[in-house]
Design an enzyme around this catalytic site. Structure first.
Site, short mmCIF file in Angstrom:
data_model
loop_
_atom_site.label_atom_id
_atom_site.label_comp_id
_atom_site.label_asym_id
_atom_site.label_seq_id
_atom_site.Cartn_x
_atom_site.Cartn_y
_atom_site.Cartn_z
N GLY A 72 0.81 -1.22 0.00
CA GLY A 72 0.00 0.00 0.00
C GLY A 72 0.84 1.27 0.00
N ASN A 152 -7.89 3.46 8.87
CA ASN A 152 -7.30 2.30 9.52
C ASN A 152 -7.37 2.35 11.04
OD1 ASN A 152 -5.46 4.43 8.51
ND2 ASN A 152 -3.98 3.48 9.89
N GLN A 180 -7.58 -0.42 3.52
CA GLN A 180 -8.39 -1.05 4.57
C GLN A 180 -9.76 -1.48 4.06
OE1 GLN A 180 -7.52 -1.92 7.65
NE2 GLN A 180 -5.50 -0.96 7.69
N SER A 200 -3.51 -3.37 -0.70
CA SER A 200 -2.39 -4.09 -0.08
C SER A 200 -2.80 -5.51 0.25
CB SER A 200 -1.97 -3.34 1.18
OG SER A 200 -0.97 -4.07 1.86
N GLY A 201 -1.96 -6.48 -0.10
CA GLY A 201 -2.30 -7.89 0.10
C GLY A 201 -2.39 -8.32 1.56
N HIS A 202 -1.48 -7.81 2.40
CA HIS A 202 -1.41 -8.38 3.76
C HIS A 202 -2.52 -7.92 4.69
CE1 HIS A 202 0.48 -5.09 6.31
NE2 HIS A 202 0.69 -4.59 5.12
N THR A 238 11.81 -7.95 -11.17
CA THR A 238 11.18 -9.27 -11.28
C THR A 238 9.97 -9.35 -10.35
OG1 THR A 238 13.30 -10.23 -11.83
CG2 THR A 238 11.60 -11.76 -11.07
N CYS A 323 1.80 1.60 12.62
CA CYS A 323 2.94 2.34 12.07
C CYS A 323 3.43 3.39 13.03
CB CYS A 323 2.54 3.00 10.76
SG CYS A 323 1.68 1.89 9.69
N1 PLP Z 1 -2.80 2.82 3.88
C1 PLP Z 1 -3.55 2.40 4.92
C2 PLP Z 1 -4.90 2.98 5.14
C3 PLP Z 1 -3.05 1.41 5.78
O1 PLP Z 1 -3.78 0.99 6.81
C4 PLP Z 1 -1.75 0.89 5.53
C5 PLP Z 1 -1.15 -0.10 6.46
O2 PLP Z 1 -1.25 0.03 7.67
C6 PLP Z 1 -1.03 1.36 4.42
C7 PLP Z 1 -1.58 2.32 3.62
C8 PLP Z 1 0.32 0.82 4.10
O3 PLP Z 1 0.21 -0.43 3.49
P1 PLP Z 1 1.49 -1.42 3.40
O4 PLP Z 1 1.73 -1.92 4.78
O5 PLP Z 1 1.04 -2.49 2.46
O6 PLP Z 1 2.60 -0.61 2.86
#
Ligand code: PLP
Length: 385
Positions: A72, A152, A180, A200-202, A238, A323
């Site tokens: 993301g 988030n 999210q 974002s995948g995770h 890659t 974060c």
């Molecule tokens: N944007 C939002 C709203 C998020 O919650 C997050 C991750 O906490 C991100 C961006 C960042 O994503 P990534 O961890 O895949 O870089």
């Protein structure tokens, strides 16, 4: 051993069984480089392209509108920096909200240092922007509106379709950070009138280190990375084949049976019961809210201490965003909703996934009041109230 109750799915999620099963062969026998012409490479290339189709389809897009990224953060950086750089002749003004993820806010901070100008729309106590304020903020030199689909930290879902319509009427590009939202609520890039959309995948059962940027057909972005020309020249390097496959498989697995109601039911029970704790408050929008996020403020409590005690009880939760943990600054999101620094320190986010059970919720409902009471007994602030 304490059983772990994982309630921090907005920080990251476990790789789903569907995702793991789909990705494993690409880490073992199917390890070919998608750029090679022998069959192992062609198989990997096919896996990347069929994943692209699945992800495009999941958000109502065309496969050629999807570019894979490392996550993301990268998608946000690429979309914003590229969109403004491509449109410098029109102007240097960007509009965003005060509650964006640091991947957006710090990108803008960097751009402001480089001579761009940013307007940060405030939010009300629910975390909602005012659409009138947005209309009023648009200028002749506005080149980009970047506003998230869902927050988030407090789970608020923003009115992105209306925001996209306003952007379109005014000829301004619209990017939305849907990290999210995708895989959690229905997302349709076209209905939102989004020009760019980050995923974002995770956050949805895929592996870490994979994400994607939707870029509306006809819109050109500057290449993010120069090199071998992968991702149609946009992002060389890659491909993360196993990651890409996990992302698509997780989405493909979850979307047809999005557990909106079950999650919302668990969330609402949590909210109802947790708010029985004296001097506690819900943060975010009560109605327009992600089904898996319950977020609170407890007076006279230090969020970090709460996390440590919950951890001892086997409960993984979050205070502010993952974060920003490690920093003592209160969450910018909570401050933007009008909370004081002191109040914002007492925040707790519980974010659910379909793996959570009613027993998990019962356990939290039983233990959290004890944790809050214990911390308050030790808090000098509590006696002052
Ligand atoms: N944007 C939002 C709203 C998020 O919650 C997050 C991750 O906490 C991100 C961006 C960042 O994503 P990534 O961890 O895949 O870089």
């Amino acid at each position: 051993m304490v059983t772990i109750i994982y309630l921090d799915n907005a920080a990251t999620s476990k790789v789903s069984k569907a995702a793991l099963d789909a990705m494993l062969p690409y880490l073992t026998e199917g390890f070919g480089n998608p750029s090679t012409i022998y069959s192992a490479g062609r198989d990997a290339k096919n896996a990347v392209e069929s994943s692209r189709r699945i992800i495009a389809n999941a958000i109502g897009a065309q496969p050629e509108e999807i570019y894979f990224t490392s996550g993301g953060t990268e998608a946000d950086n690429w979309a914003i920096k590229s969109a403004v750089e491509m449109n410098q002749s029109k102007g240097k003004h960007i509009i965003t909200s005060a509650i964006e993820h640091p991947a957006v806010l710090n990108t803008l901070k960097h751009l402001v240092k480089c001579g761009y100008e940013a307007t940060y729309l405030g939010v009300d106590e629910r975390g909602q922007i005012s659409l009138d304020e947005l209309r009023g903020a648009i200028r002749s030199d506005t080149v980009l509106i970047t506003i998230m689909t869902a927050n988030n930290e407090i789970g608020t879902i923003l009115p992105v379709s209306e925001i996209g319509a306003i952007a379109g009427e005014n000829g301004v590009l619209f990017h939305t950070d849907a990290v999210q939202a995708v895989g959690h609520i229905p997302v349709d890039a076209k209905a939102m009138n989004a020009d760019m959309l980050s995923m974002s995948g995770h956050k949805l059962g895929g592996a870490k280190g994979i994400g994607a940027l939707y870029v509306k057909k006809g819109l050109r972005l500057l290449p993010l990375l120069h090199g071998g020309g992968q991702e149609r020249g946009g992002r060389s390097g890659t491909e993360n084949v196993a990651g890409i496959v996990s992302f698509a498989a997780a989405l493909d697995d979850i979307l047809p049976r999005l557990p909106l109601e079950r999650l919302a039911q668990m969330r609402d029970r949590l909210i109802q019961e947790v708010l029985k704790i004296p001097r506690s408050r819900l943060t975010g929008d009560r109605v327009n809210r992600l089904p898996g996020i319950a977020s609170f403020i407890f007076e006279a409590i230090e969020g970090e201490s709460m996390l440590l005690l919950l951890d001892q009880l086997g409960i993984c939760a979050s205070s502010g965003s993952a974060c920003s943990s490690g920093s003592l600054d209160p969450s910018h999101v909570l401050l933007a909703t009008g909370l004081s620094h002191e109040a914002a320190h007492g925040s707790l986010r519980l974010s659910l996934s379909e793996d959570n059970t009613d027993d998990d919720i019962n356990y939290v409902i039983e233990k959290l009041p004890e944790v809050v009471a214990k911390l308050r007994r030790m808090s000098p602030l509590w006696h002052e109230i």
